[in-house]
Design a protein around this motif. Structure first.
Motif, PDB file in Angstrom:
ATOM      1  N   THR A 334       0.826  -1.211   0.000  1.00 28.93           N
ATOM      2  CA  THR A 334       0.000   0.000   0.000  1.00 28.93           C
ATOM      3  C   THR A 334       0.860   1.260   0.000  1.00 28.93           C
ATOM      4  OG1 THR A 334      -1.646  -1.237   1.273  1.00 28.93           O
ATOM      5  CG2 THR A 334      -1.948   1.133   1.119  1.00 28.93           C
ATOM      6  N   ILE A 338       0.747   4.331  -2.697  1.00 27.17           N
ATOM      7  CA  ILE A 338       0.586   5.754  -2.346  1.00 27.17           C
ATOM      8  C   ILE A 338       1.684   6.582  -3.004  1.00 27.17           C
ATOM      9  CG2 ILE A 338       0.659   7.445  -0.468  1.00 27.17           C
ATOM     10  CD1 ILE A 338      -0.668   5.369   1.332  1.00 27.17           C
ATOM     11  N   LEU A 358      -6.457   4.405   0.015  1.00 26.73           N
ATOM     12  CA  LEU A 358      -5.211   3.686   0.304  1.00 26.73           C
ATOM     13  C   LEU A 358      -4.831   3.769   1.780  1.00 26.73           C
ATOM     14  CD1 LEU A 358      -3.112   4.608  -2.875  1.00 26.73           C
ATOM     15  CD2 LEU A 358      -4.028   2.362  -2.263  1.00 26.73           C
ATOM     16  N   THR A 361      -6.950   1.258   3.461  1.00 26.55           N
ATOM     17  CA  THR A 361      -6.425  -0.088   3.183  1.00 26.55           C
ATOM     18  C   THR A 361      -5.183  -0.370   4.021  1.00 26.55           C
ATOM     19  OG1 THR A 361      -7.237   0.064   0.906  1.00 26.55           O
ATOM     20  CG2 THR A 361      -5.581  -1.628   1.374  1.00 26.55           C
TER      21      THR A 361
END
Length: 470
Positions: A334, A338, A358, A361
């Motif tokens: 993740t 990003i 994100l 997540t």
């Protein structure tokens, strides 16, 4: 209600009251997320980027000291007395922050509040681990993590409510901070009615009192058996009367401390607290307005709580090690996304919503796997005689790394931008995965005394057999 029912009810009472320390931990670390923008106004504390970082991170520096001192004090005076002292410190430092007339007073009070947070981060999991049955220890200890993220969610919700309805008030940030005084009062009066840890009582030769405590929270035969196990382990360790740094010269103890420090650092270098402390700022940098960022940040808190519920359930099903590895793979992936997308989609209308998705997540993996395993393993791996010292040293490192990230994150955002900042965290994530894969043993399904014996035997048996044991 039968005896078993009384014992379960009393154990639940212990869990609920003691984890108010975790709730305070969460609220006090999360509230700054929404309070900082209002503190920065010219007619308030008149903060610049440097003093913003100091206000946010002074708590973390205090927490490093609190974790170190809290471990030693809980060994000396007891887990219960330490939590009582911390509740008083939580209350008065919160009042100091609420009425702070200047940035200097604010930083000083946030530092004192940090001592309470750090002390709670060490003592509450230890107290819970020592009160829990071996087969339920994972779920019980990680309820403290649930309270931490619940405290952060409450902070985000109150920040959003107060920020959107009272944003024109010059004192709105003071109301945000003041709310934390209530659970501090409840923690103090609740802990007065709770018993001391039976393992600590045995360490002070208060055997009859320890057995009586166990009988309140275990079936009769289980209480007797556990008491004998605790006493036998303590008798074996009589040569380590008081834990000191000289104990770190013992190879198996040094290995445990090394693992503890590694676990603590792994949890922090994912960058989780950059989101928990500066989530509003991250969303603003991505393109949201301030009020929208405050509201959007609630999603981070909600997913943290839901993921922690999932994490508690998973701890009863799978091992600590595979759970930690899965969480790290998820967060690291993740972080990379990003970094990539914030660069490719810079300036687009979609970017703030993608970044919010994100971060949600990321927190699902972090709070659903990494954080519950971290606090549980830190409460499990240290032997009785050095448990307070070991927790203090390792959580000290956790808070120092936390402080460094809290202080430098806004500087990185300003100097190198959102994308490069998260590339740096991605690199840290790769390092964390490597450490867990190569160094970390499994602890699920063993009593605290069995874990200690396994660490003592490390290197004395073939590697294959050792793998089966730990």
């Amino acid at each position: 209600m039968n005896n078993d029912g009384n014992q379960m009810a009393f154990l639940r009472k212990i869990i609920i009251i003691s984890t108010l320390g975790g709730l305070l931990f969460g609220y006090d670390t999360g509230v700054i997320n929404g309070a900082l923008p209002f503190m920065s106004e010219a007619d308030q504390l008149n903060l610049n980027s440097l003093t913003q970082g100091l206000v946010a991170s002074s708590l973390l520096l205090g927490a490093a000291l609190g974790a170190f001192l809290g471990g030693r004090f809980s060994d000396y005076a007891g887990r219960r007395k330490n939590i009582l002292f911390l509740s008083v410190l939580f209350f008065f430092s919160t009042v100091g922050c609420t009425f702070a007339p200047s940035v200097t007073v604010m930083i000083a009070c946030r530092f004192l509040l940090g001592i309470a947070v750090g002390g709670a981060s060490v003592t509450v999991p230890t107290y819970l681990a020592e009160m829990s049955p071996a087969d339920r220890r994972g779920r019980i200890v990680t309820q403290n993590e649930l309270m931490i993220v619940s405290g952060q969610l409450l902070a985000f919700i109150f920040n959003a409510i107060l920020g959107t309805t009272m944003g024109d008030s010059s004192h709105v940030w003071r109301y945000m901070l003041a709310i934390a005084s209530l659970p501090a009062i409840l923690l103090f009066f609740g802990m007065i009615r709770l018993p001391e840890s039976p393992r600590w009582l045995v360490s002070k030769n208060k055997n009859e009192e320890a057995l009586n405590v166990l009988k309140k929270i275990r079936k009769m035969d289980e209480a007797e058996s556990e008491f004998q196990g605790i006493k036998a382990t303590f008798d074996e360790e009589n040569h380590v009367k008081k834990a000191t740094y000289k104990d770190l010269t013992v190879p198996w103890i040094r290995r445990i401390v090394f693992l503890g420090i590694g676990i603590a650092i792994v949890q922090q270098i994912t960058g989780v607290n950059s989101i928990m402390y500066y989530g509003t700022q991250i969303l603003k940098d991505a393109g949201f307005e301030t009020k929208a960022a405050l509201i959007g940040n609630i999603a981070n808190g909600i997913i943290s709580v839901l993921a922690t519920f999932l994490g508690i359930w998973l701890l009863g099903k799978i091992g600590r090690r595979p759970m930690l590895l899965t969480g790290l793979i998820g967060t690291t992936t993740t972080l990379l996304l990003i970094g990539v997308l914030s660069s490719l989609l810079e300036g687009t209308a979609a970017l703030p919503y993608i970044i919010l998705t994100l971060t949600v997540t990321f927190l699902a993996f972090q709070q659903g796997a990494i954080s519950p395993v971290t606090w549980l393993m830190l409460s499990e791996i240290f032997p009785l005689q050095v448990r307070g010292l070991g927790m203090g040293v390792t959580v000290f490192f956790l808070w120092v790394v936390n402080f460094l990230i809290g202080l430098t994150f806004p500087v990185l955002l300003d100097k190198v931008g959102l994308s490069t900042t998260f590339y740096i965290f991605f690199a840290f994530g790769i390092m964390a995965i490597t450490f867990v894969k190569k160094c970390l043993p499994e602890t699920r399904g063993l009593t605290l005394e069995q874990l200690e014996q396994n660490f003592r035997n490390h290197g004395k048996e073939p590697a294959k057999e050792m793998t089966k044991i730990i």
